[in-house]
Each structure stands twice: as structure tokens, then as C-alpha cells.
Design an enzyme around this catalytic site. Structure first.
Site, short mmCIF file in Angstrom:
data_model
loop_
_atom_site.label_atom_id
_atom_site.label_comp_id
_atom_site.label_asym_id
_atom_site.label_seq_id
_atom_site.Cartn_x
_atom_site.Cartn_y
_atom_site.Cartn_z
CD GLU A 173 -3.03 -1.15 2.17
OE1 GLU A 173 -4.23 -0.88 1.94
OE2 GLU A 173 -2.61 -1.47 3.28
CD GLU B 36 -3.25 -6.57 3.78
OE1 GLU B 36 -2.62 -5.51 3.91
OE2 GLU B 36 -3.21 -7.26 2.74
#
Length: 680
Positions: free
Chosen positions: A107, A127
Site C-alpha cells: 500500500e 490480509e
């Protein structure tokens, strides 16, 4: 305290470096340092571009797990703020990636305006494996940069991609051969005048005109894999929002979905299991500074399914193996199956032909037990019979060199009794591999009463080397996994007599999240496993099936009938056998509901788990959960039997057991009474 983030100038390029070993996790100090570095770049007219790089073995590999659940994980600046600050920098920012850019690390890279990487780097958003989704704009930026199809695959499965593939899909702008930092600085110099800076959040070229069928097809293709899990669907919905909504609204949707997952039981279960797996490697009661023994060569006795599978683990790790059989035909058949398995892996592109030859080249097949004299570890994988095993270990005692570790792959038998057949019980332990041994990740390491500490340490370290998840178990019948399996199987068989069908019992287990129910499992493994082999001796339903050759899928018939594609259907013959037994036992069938099946097959497992803990046969409740997730396919989104017991509430489990007339384990009763949990 010195910040893990430092800055230095190379001409008009600001180099921002993270040095937060071991994996440059995005802890609070790192997040704070990144924001200050970007503010420095923005506020200095002499700086024309920025390179973000990391020292050590990897780029930012994700969140700092040591901060999970602490105030630091929520202390500003939080990651969503950090990535927005990076993206909003008025000067081009280049991410220089090596090692892994995972989770929050990717990210950060997506927030940078450009990404360069060494060819060996891996990029991913894992995740989903913790029951979550990338919550710092990852689900919104990734499809804009890499395209919707690739973003779906990466986010919903959690599987990473290599830098070469990332370059092909546009996630990496340039592959760097040679020194990463100097090439990244040169790249920053090339793009420093580009205006407007290319911000991922402003891109629409890869999300425009995407047909909704992309999402429907992806769901359909992965329905089986995602069954029972919440997080994959939430990841898909977040990417759908990236396509259907403006960026600012998509981010809000991502945040809403993230918070929903975060507060759910599945995320708690999957995060608990992440730590449980790491705890399992810790051995209680080992003197400090205990060094492992060196294992340069391994011997395996038995070239059947288990012996061959066990051998493959070591060969794949580059450890030479001598494999022994009694008959040449059995030896040739066993080594032939190993080669076939390797070649099947190569055909799927997971190995090269050279790697197959290298692995098989490390194998020495023999018919002489004496050829094991130079082995550092010898694993016995013969028939599950105590007399045979004791005879083998008696011979090994005379053949094996001093200091060699002698291990049994027994699934149930007493390791101390096996050890007593040698003059060196301190060198003996159990190594219970699960079938197929070259695929299943679990290894139960059985600690005998006299097993030396360095033998145990060696086994646990070796397990890691052959890519197994090892759990220490004490000596008891069935150890951890099979001991807990027994009450489930016993009750499942009783339920058949009382009125349930194999289909109903299996359906309840599959709906719970197990890959298959008790009778499907019996048919797959072989109904005849452990059968006494006397067709005239029929004491239970299984004996009756075995006596008429209904041995499971391999025979086309077991508890179910199978067609040529091994698809199951209810069997009138099995129903007939069940009814014969009911008549013989004087049992009148009754209606059995799903809850009774859960009480009697799953609550009883928890009860047995409590006894295992009380007796010290498992070191901790979480070890039991690791055994059941990796060895038997317990759904990880339920954490494992003991975590699930805590979710249900020990008091509810106790009530269910008492309702069905079971004796409640003392530890379980105490937990229920005190309102305590097995797992913390």
C-alpha cells in the site's frame, strides 16, 4: 529514541531509508518517520524527487505484529493517513522494492508515484489470510494500477506475485538489474520533471468499462476455495466499489468493510491462529543453550505411501535419503511413485526437470538395513504393529551409529515402549507425519519420557527445514490429533445406529466448515485401515462393509456408492447393513437433529482436548488448534477446536455434553464455572 527512518540527499533526490529490522514492519515510529520525510521533501525547493527504500532483507513487509492490540497500532499517523501524505507529495516519489512488499508495504508502494523492483522481489496483499482486507486504500489503488482481474486474484486469495509479473501488469514500472538504490535514484532523476505526478487514486484507465461479469466469474471460479470464509467476499466487494464509485467513496466503502471484518469472529480466529502457529515452535522445559544435532543424512524404513512421502520432504530440502524395503518389487514400486509425484509437480510448473533429477539423485534405495549405519536420523514407517516396530528398533539399536536419532512414524502407539526396545531411549522420539506426507504440513513430534532435549530441538528445527509445522505431543494413545478424532468417530457410528444417515452427519460437518465429514473421510482414507482382516468376524458396521469389499473410494464403494468419477451417492446396501445392526442391537431409529450431531461429534472433541491439556499431553491449547487446522482441515476461520470452544463458551459446551450424558473433563468444567477461556 533514534527514528528508524533517515534521509539523505543525492544531488536533488531525497533518499528516504527505513532501517527497522528484521522486516521493516510499519510500526508507529516508521509511519511517523515517513510522514516527516515527505514533509521535508515537500518543504525543500532543492529536492526534486524522492526515493523510498529499505535496509536489510526486505522492503516494508507489512504491519508490525508486535503492535497488534496495543495503543501504538492506533496512534496517529495511521497507515491510511501515511499513504495519502505520500501520494499527495508534490514531487515524484519512487518506491525501490526488494524482498517482499506485502500488505501495508504494498500500500505504501501503491501510494508512491512510481515503483521499481529487483526481479527477485515479491508483491502481495495477504490480509485476507488474517480475515481482513488491505485497509489503507489498497483495494482502491491496486485495481487502478494492476487492473481488476489481477487485483481480485491478489486481494481475495492473498497470494503474492513476482516482480516480473508485477511489471507485466503495470504494478512495477521498471525491473532493476544491479544496485537497486543507484538505479532507483537514476529513475527518479528521469521522472523528476513529470507533471502532474501520476497518482494511482486519480487513474481510471484500468477500471473504466469493466463488465460486472468479471466479478461474477471470479466468485464462481473460487466458490469452493472461499466456502465459509467472510474475508474473500469482502475483498471482492471493496474492488467492486473501486470500479463503481469515485475514489473518495470507494475508500469509505473499504473502511466500512474493513471495520466490519475487524470486529468479526473470523478475523479474530485467523489472527489468533497466525500467532498460534508461531507459538507451536516453542518447546517447554528445554535447558537454555541446547544445541541441535547435525542431520546430514536421513534413513527411512518402508517405501510405501508414508515412507515415500516422508522421504520426499527431505529430498526436496536437499538432504540425502537412504530408503529401505524388504522386497525389490516394493522398493521399485515405492521409488517409482516418488518419481511420478515429482514429475506431476514439474508438469504443473512448480518444479523444473532439473530439480526433479536433483531430488531423485539424492535417493539411495536399498534392501539392507545395515546401509543405514551412516545416517544421522532414521525414521521407521512400517506397519502399525507394536511387535514389528519393537523388532525394527531392536535391529536399529545394533546398526545405527552413536548419536543417531531413531524416530517412529507411529500414529497411535506408545513411543516409550518402542524406545525401551533399544539401549538408547534418549535418542528415540515419535515423528508422526500426516498422509500424504509430501503434501500435509503438520508434524506431531512425540516427546518420550526419556527423549533427550537436543533430540527434541533437532526434530523441531528439522521440521522447519522440510517446511512442516511441528507441534510437540506427549505419549498417549493417538497423541493429540488422532486421540481427539476417536470420540468423534465413535459417536458418528453410534448416531448411524440411532437414526442418522452418513449423508446427514457428513453434511453437518461440511456446513460447519470441515473439508469432509467422518464417513467421507473414512471412504477417502480407506474403510479397511486398521481392520482385523477376518471377514467372518463382524462386530460393527465397518467390519460388515470391509467383509463385502466396500473399502471406500479405491473399491468404488464404502459408506457411499461411487461412480467412475468418484462422485458419491447414498447407498441402499449400507442402509440395509445399518438396519440389520439396529435389529440385532434392538435399536428403534429416531429423528436426530443437527445440534445433536454437533454436541456428540464436536463437543466431545473439545472435551478430549481438555483432558489432553490437563494431562500435559499438549503444551498449550493453541497447539491443539494447530494440529487440527493443519492435520484434519478444521476451518481456520473458526481458529481450531479450543478457540471455537471459547467462542461458543465453555459453559455452553458443558451443558451440551451433560445433556447427552457425557462425563465432562475436569478442566473444561473448571473453565465453564470460572467463566475462563482455553485460549488467551
Amino acid at each position: 529514541m533514534t527514528s528508524p527512518i533517515s534521509t539523505r540527499r543525492h544531488g536533488d533526490i531525497l533518499i528516504v531509508t527505513s532501517n527497522n529490522p528484521p522486516v521493516n514492519a510499519l510500526g508507529h515510529a516508521v509511519r511517523e518517520g515517513l510522514v516527516k520525510a515527505i514533509e521535508e521533501a515537500d518543504g525543500d525547493d532543492q529536492v526534486k524527487a524522492v526515493v523510498i527504500r529499505c535496509e536489510g532483507q526486505t522492503f516494508f513487509a507489512g504491519a508490525d505484529i508486535s503492535e497488534f492490540g496495543t495503543p501504538k497500532s492506533f496512534a496517529p499517523p495511521m497507515l491510511p493517513q501515511v499513504v495519502d501524505i505520500i501520494e499527495n507529495c508534490t514531487k515524484p516519489v519512487v518506491a525501490a522494492i526488494h524482498g517482499t512488499a506485502f500488505g501495508g508495504g504494498l500500500e505504501v508502494a501503491l501510494a508512491c508515484h512510481y515503483r521499481v523492483a529487483v526481479p527477485s522481489a515479491k508483491l502481495g496483499v495477504p490480509e485476507v489470510k488474517l480475515g481482513l482486507l488491505p485497509g489503507a486504500g489498497g483495494t482502491q489503488r491496486l485495481p487502478r494500477v494492476a487492473g481488476v482481474a489481477k487485483a481480485l486474484d491478489m486481494a481475495a486469495t492473498g497470494n503474492p506475485i513476482g516482480a516480473k509479473e508485477a511489471h507485466e501488469v503495470g504494478l512495477v514500472d521498471r525491473l532493476i538489474e544491479g544496485d537497486l538504490e543507484s538505479h532507483a535514484v537514476a529513475f527518479a532523476d528521469e521522472v523528476k520533471e513529470v507533471r502532474p505526478v501520476p497518482r494511482a487514486s486519480e487513474r481510471t484507465d484500468k477500471i473504466e468499462g469493466v463488465d460486472s461479469s468479471v466479478f461474477a466469474d471470479f466468485r464462481k471460479a473460487n466458490a469452493r476455495k472461499f466456502r465459509g470464509f467472510d474475508a474473500p467476499e469482502y475483498n471482492i466487494q471493496a474492488i467492486e466499489a473501486a470500479v463503481s464509485k469515485p475514489y473518495a467513496e470507494g475508500v469509505q466503502e473499504e473502511r466500512r468493510l474493513f471495520m466490519e471484518l475487524m470486529s468479526g469472529t473470523q478475523a479474530r480466529a485467523q489472527q489468533y491462529f497466525f500467532f498460534a502457529e508461531r507459538k507451536a515452535a516453542k518447546i517447554d522445559g528445554i535447558p537454555e543453550g541446547t544445541s541441535p544435532r547435525e542431520i546430514r543424512k536421513v534413513g527411512v524404513i518402508g517405501a510405501g505411501t508414508m515412507g515415500g512421502g516422508i522421504s520426499m520432504n527431505f529430498l526436496s530440502a536437499g538432504i540425502p535419503v537412504t530408503i529401505v524395503e524388504m522386497q525389490q518389487e516394493a522398493l521399485d514400486r515405492g521409488t517409482g511413485v516418488m518419481r511420478k509425484n515429482y514429475e506431476a509437480t514439474a508438469a504443473k510448473g512448480r518444479m523444473t526437470p532439473e530439480q526433479v533429477e536433483k531430488a531423485m539423485g539424492l535417493l539411495t534405495p536399498t534392501l539392507k538395513l545395515e546401509d543405514l549405519a551412516d545416517c544421522d536420523l532414521i525414521i521407521e514407517a512400517v506397519f502399525e504393529n507394536m511387535d514389528i516396530k519393537k523388532e525394527v528398533f531392536g535391529k536399529l539399536d545394533r546398526i545405527a551409529k552413536p548419536g543417531a536419532i531413531l524416530a517412529s512414524n507411529t500414529s497411535y502407539l506408545n513411543v516409550d515402549e518402542i524406545a525401551a526396545s533399544t539401549s538408547r531411549p534418549e535418542d528415540v522420539l515419535g515423528l508422526h507425519f500426516f498422509s500424504p506426507a509430501n503434501v500435509m504440513k503438520l508434524l506431531e513430534v512425540v516427546r518420550g519420557a526419556k527423549t533427550a532435549p537436543d533430540v527434541l530441538v533437532t526434530a523441531m528445527q528439522l521440521a522447519k527445514k522440510i517446511r512442516k509445522v511441528a507441534v510437540v505431543a506427549g505419549v498417549c494413545y493417538g497423541f493429540i490429533g488422532n486421540r481427539m478424532l476417536m470420540p468423534r468417530q465413535i459417536e458418528a457410528n453410534k448416531l448411524l445406529l440411532e437414526g442418522a444417515t452418513p449423508e446427514q452427519i457428513d453434511r453437518v460437518h461440511v456446513e460447519f466448515g470441515m473439508p469432509m465429514g467422518p464417513f467421507q473421510m473414512a471412504d477417502l482414507a480407506g474403510v479397511d485401515i486398521g481392520w482385523h482382516r477376518d471377514p467372518s468376524r463382524i462386530e460393527n458396521i465397518r467390519d460388515a462393509l470391509c467383509a463385502i469389499d466396500r473399502w471406500g473410494q479405491k473399491k468404488g464403494a464404502g459408506f457411499y456408492d461411487y461412480d467412475e468419477k468418484r462422485r458419491p451417492s447414498p447407498s441402499p446396501k449400507v442402509q440395509e447393513i445399518i438396519e440389520e445392526f439396529r435389529a440385532r442391537e434392538g435399536v428403534t431409529p429416531r429423528e436426530i437433529d443437527d445440534q445433536e450431531i454437533i454436541d456428540r461429534t464436536l463437543y466431545t472433541m473439545v472435551n478430549e482436548g481438555a483432558k489432553i491439556l490437563e494431562e500435559g499431553m499438549a503444551q498449550r491449547a493453541s497447539d491443539i488448534d494447530v494440529v487440527w487446522v493443519y492435520g484434519y482441515g478444521w476451518p481456520v476461520y473458526r481458529g481450531g477446536p479450543m478457540f471455537w470452544a471459547d467462542t461458543e463458551g465453555p459453559a455452553k459446551i458443558v451443558e451440551g455434553l451433560k445433556r447427552r450424558g457425557f462425563d465432562v473433563a475436569d478442566l473444561l468444567a473448571r473453565k465453564a464455572e470460572a467463566g475462563e477461556k482455553f485460549t488467551r
